[in-house]
Scaffold this motif. Structure first.
Motif, PDB file in Angstrom:
ATOM      1  N   PRO A  65      57.531  14.067  17.359  1.00 17.20           N
ATOM      2  CA  PRO A  65      56.977  12.730  17.609  1.00 17.20           C
ATOM      3  C   PRO A  65      57.163  12.359  19.079  1.00 17.20           C
ATOM      4  N   LEU A  66      56.128  11.783  19.666  1.00 15.80           N
ATOM      5  CA  LEU A  66      56.208  11.318  21.056  1.00 15.80           C
ATOM      6  C   LEU A  66      56.610   9.841  21.021  1.00 15.80           C
ATOM      7  N   PRO A  67      57.797   9.510  21.547  1.00 11.70           N
ATOM      8  CA  PRO A  67      58.255   8.113  21.466  1.00 11.70           C
ATOM      9  C   PRO A  67      57.278   7.164  22.160  1.00 11.70           C
ATOM     10  N   PRO A 108      48.134  10.962  10.092  1.00 10.46           N
ATOM     11  CA  PRO A 108      47.103  10.697  11.098  1.00 10.46           C
ATOM     12  C   PRO A 108      47.449   9.450  11.920  1.00 10.46           C
ATOM     13  N   GLY A 109      47.233   9.573  13.230  1.00 11.13           N
ATOM     14  CA  GLY A 109      47.560   8.472  14.132  1.00 11.13           C
ATOM     15  C   GLY A 109      48.881   8.659  14.866  1.00 11.13           C
ATOM     16  N   ASP A 110      49.765   9.542  14.368  1.00 18.96           N
ATOM     17  CA  ASP A 110      51.038   9.798  15.057  1.00 18.96           C
ATOM     18  C   ASP A 110      50.784  10.510  16.383  1.00 18.96           C
ATOM     19  N   ARG A 111      51.434  10.057  17.432  1.00 18.74           N
ATOM     20  CA  ARG A 111      51.377  10.757  18.718  1.00 18.74           C
ATOM     21  C   ARG A 111      52.438  11.851  18.725  1.00 18.74           C
ATOM     22  N   VAL A 112      52.042  13.048  19.171  1.00 18.63           N
ATOM     23  CA  VAL A 112      52.965  14.191  19.111  1.00 18.63           C
ATOM     24  C   VAL A 112      52.922  14.983  20.416  1.00 18.63           C
ATOM     25  N   TRP A 116      50.133  21.231  25.240  1.00 19.94           N
ATOM     26  CA  TRP A 116      49.253  20.135  24.877  1.00 19.94           C
ATOM     27  C   TRP A 116      49.990  19.051  24.095  1.00 19.94           C
ATOM     28  N   THR A 117      49.327  17.912  24.033  1.00 17.59           N
ATOM     29  CA  THR A 117      49.886  16.738  23.382  1.00 17.59           C
ATOM     30  C   THR A 117      48.704  15.919  22.877  1.00 17.59           C
ATOM     31  N   GLY A 118      48.922  15.087  21.904  1.00 19.95           N
ATOM     32  CA  GLY A 118      47.799  14.316  21.379  1.00 19.95           C
ATOM     33  C   GLY A 118      48.182  13.506  20.162  1.00 19.95           C
ATOM     34  N   THR A 119      47.181  13.224  19.334  1.00 20.91           N
ATOM     35  CA  THR A 119      47.356  12.338  18.185  1.00 20.91           C
ATOM     36  C   THR A 119      46.967  13.086  16.916  1.00 20.91           C
ATOM     37  N   VAL A 120      47.797  12.998  15.905  1.00 20.68           N
ATOM     38  CA  VAL A 120      47.523  13.692  14.650  1.00 20.68           C
ATOM     39  C   VAL A 120      46.211  13.180  14.061  1.00 20.68           C
ATOM     40  N   ARG A 142      44.172  15.774  17.573  1.00 17.27           N
ATOM     41  CA  ARG A 142      43.164  15.470  18.594  1.00 17.27           C
ATOM     42  C   ARG A 142      43.879  15.559  19.929  1.00 17.27           C
ATOM     43  N   VAL A 143      43.531  16.560  20.728  1.00 20.10           N
ATOM     44  CA  VAL A 143      44.258  16.825  21.969  1.00 20.10           C
ATOM     45  C   VAL A 143      43.953  15.723  22.992  1.00 20.10           C
ATOM     46  N   ALA A 144      44.995  15.123  23.527  1.00 20.01           N
ATOM     47  CA  ALA A 144      44.824  14.110  24.574  1.00 20.01           C
ATOM     48  C   ALA A 144      44.756  14.765  25.946  1.00 20.01           C
ATOM     49  N   MET A 145      45.617  15.739  26.160  1.00 19.56           N
ATOM     50  CA  MET A 145      45.569  16.517  27.406  1.00 19.56           C
ATOM     51  C   MET A 145      46.354  17.807  27.228  1.00 19.56           C
ATOM     52  N   CYS A 146      46.037  18.766  28.075  1.00 20.71           N
ATOM     53  CA  CYS A 146      46.700  20.071  28.015  1.00 20.71           C
ATOM     54  C   CYS A 146      47.044  20.499  29.432  1.00 20.71           C
ATOM     55  N   GLY A 147      48.295  20.833  29.660  1.00 22.14           N
ATOM     56  CA  GLY A 147      48.735  21.262  30.977  1.00 22.14           C
ATOM     57  C   GLY A 147      48.330  22.695  31.265  1.00 22.14           C
ATOM     58  N   THR A 148      48.265  23.010  32.556  1.00 23.50           N
ATOM     59  CA  THR A 148      48.011  24.376  33.006  1.00 23.50           C
ATOM     60  C   THR A 148      49.306  24.924  33.583  1.00 23.50           C
TER      61      THR A 148
END
Ligand SMILES: [Zn+2]
Ligand SMILES: [Zn+2]
Length: 366
Positions: free
Chosen positions: A156-158, A96-100, A80-84, A47-53
């Motif tokens: 993994p995003l700490p 599911p639930g891991d931030r990446v 992009w970055t988000g949550t599995v 699930r994408v949280a945000m995506c850079g341009t």
């Protein structure tokens, strides 16, 4: 969407349909309904949280990027970055639930270059059937509510890092990979970074973290240069008001810098790099250019300068970027200057193209 349709998705809680930006033609991007992709055996649905341009997206939007999927069926976005949300059958590294966060490239894993770890130079670039994918470039990317990627390309995003930091991790990997291919030993060296864009600003921080003697940042716009100073540049030079070559020579007792890192993509920058690099030094080029570039290659040879180039963020350098960010040595979130909802993606790219409001990193939030 009904509860029944929600339940019919690839995992509980994952819908079948999402909002996604689709490139229909040059400069014609629209947000439409698309099916949520299903992760293959070695893939992860995020699930994408945000995506850079970035500047590469502008080339993609203009139709100047090779090997993209067909227009009308293509979602760009490679930072992009988000949550599995769901994992493929062969994935046990994430849940599911891991931030990446991600790197864009995942090589085929079977060509000569991939076999020695150089997957951003995959010989099967763009060949999805052979396993290569570059998210948002040769396959669908992150300007959407959901995106899939190969498990190799996720990190993994700490907990202490925000999603804004996560977007800049991909960017930081580019500069770090450039330093890597150029030898990587920066301690005690005088470094010049051309271009205070996101790659340049993360490279400034990386060089400071690696113990550079001094980091000099050259640019043309005051606001990003000032940000560069806050992020750790020892000296900033505005090339519109000062001669950058003269300034670097003055700061290095006339000898020139040990390493010049070209992150600007300006056509005059390679010549300036040549003039500011000391005899026996190195030039690292990680930028893309709008066309052919002219510079004095003879001077490069006479000065015994070596030129290194790299593409993308390979060689474990995204993992290194995550580590530097987790240590507080790479501050990504401070570089996010603008946020737009996905539905306003056209406005987001107008701001990037026109540099309206001194953007550094513009992010899109689906
Ligand atoms: Zn990019
Ligand atoms: Zn390959």
């Amino acid at each position: 969407m009904s509860a029944a349709a929600e339940a019919a998705g690839p995992q509980p809680g994952v819908p079948e349909v999402m909002r996604a930006a689709v490139l229909f033609g040059p400069r014609d991007i629209r947000v439409v309904d698309r099916r949520v992709p299903l992760p293959g055996p070695d893939e992860v649905l995020v699930r994408v949280a945000m995506c850079g341009t970035c500047g590469t997206d502008l080339k993609i939007f203009d139709g100047h990027f090779p090997q993209t999927p067909p227009l009308g069926d293509y979602t760009p976005g490679h930072e992009w970055t988000g949550t599995v949300a769901a994992t493929g059958s062969g994935v046990d590294e994430f849940a599911p639930g891991d931030r990446v966060c991600i790197e864009a490239h995942s090589g085929c894993g079977r060509c000569d270059n991939c076999l020695v770890g150089r997957y951003t130079a995959c010989l099967n670039y763009g060949n999805r059937a052979k396993g290569h994918r570059a998210s948002g470039m040769t396959v669908d990317g992150g300007f959407a509510e959901y995106a899939v990627h190969h498990v190799n390309a996720l990190y993994p995003l700490p907990p202490r890092l925000s999603f804004e930091d996560g977007v800049l991790i991909t960017t930081a990997g580019t500069g770090l990979y450039g330093l890597d291919v150029a030898g990587g030993y920066i301690a005690g060296l005088d470094v010049v970074v051309f271009g205070p864009g996101p790659v340049g600003l993360t490279t400034v921080q990386a060089c400071q973290a690696l113990g550079a003697n001094q980091v000099i940042l050259v640019g043309t716009r005051p606001a990003p240069l000032e940000l560069g100073r806050r992020l750790g540049a020892d000296h900033v030079i505005n090339a519109r008001t000062a001669d950058p070559v003269r300034a670097v020579l003055d700061l290095t007792a006339g000898a020139g810098a040990d390493v010049a890192i070209e992150c600007s993509g300006g056509t005059e920058a390679p010549q300036q790099c040549t003039e500011v690099t000391k005899r026996g030094g190195k030039i690292v080029i990680v930028a893309f250019y709008p066309g052919q570039v002219t510079f004095d290659l003879g001077a490069v040879v006479r000065k015994d300068i070596s030129i290194h180039t790299s593409r993308g963020e390979g060689g474990n350098n995204v993992k290194r970027a995550v580590a530097l960010a987790a240590q507080g040595k790479l501050r990504g979130a401070e570089m996010v200057t603008h946020r737009f909802p996905l539905e306003d993606i056209t406005t987001a790219f107008r701001v990037v193209r026109e540099r309206d409001g001194n953007p550094v990193k513009v992010v899109v939030v689906p």
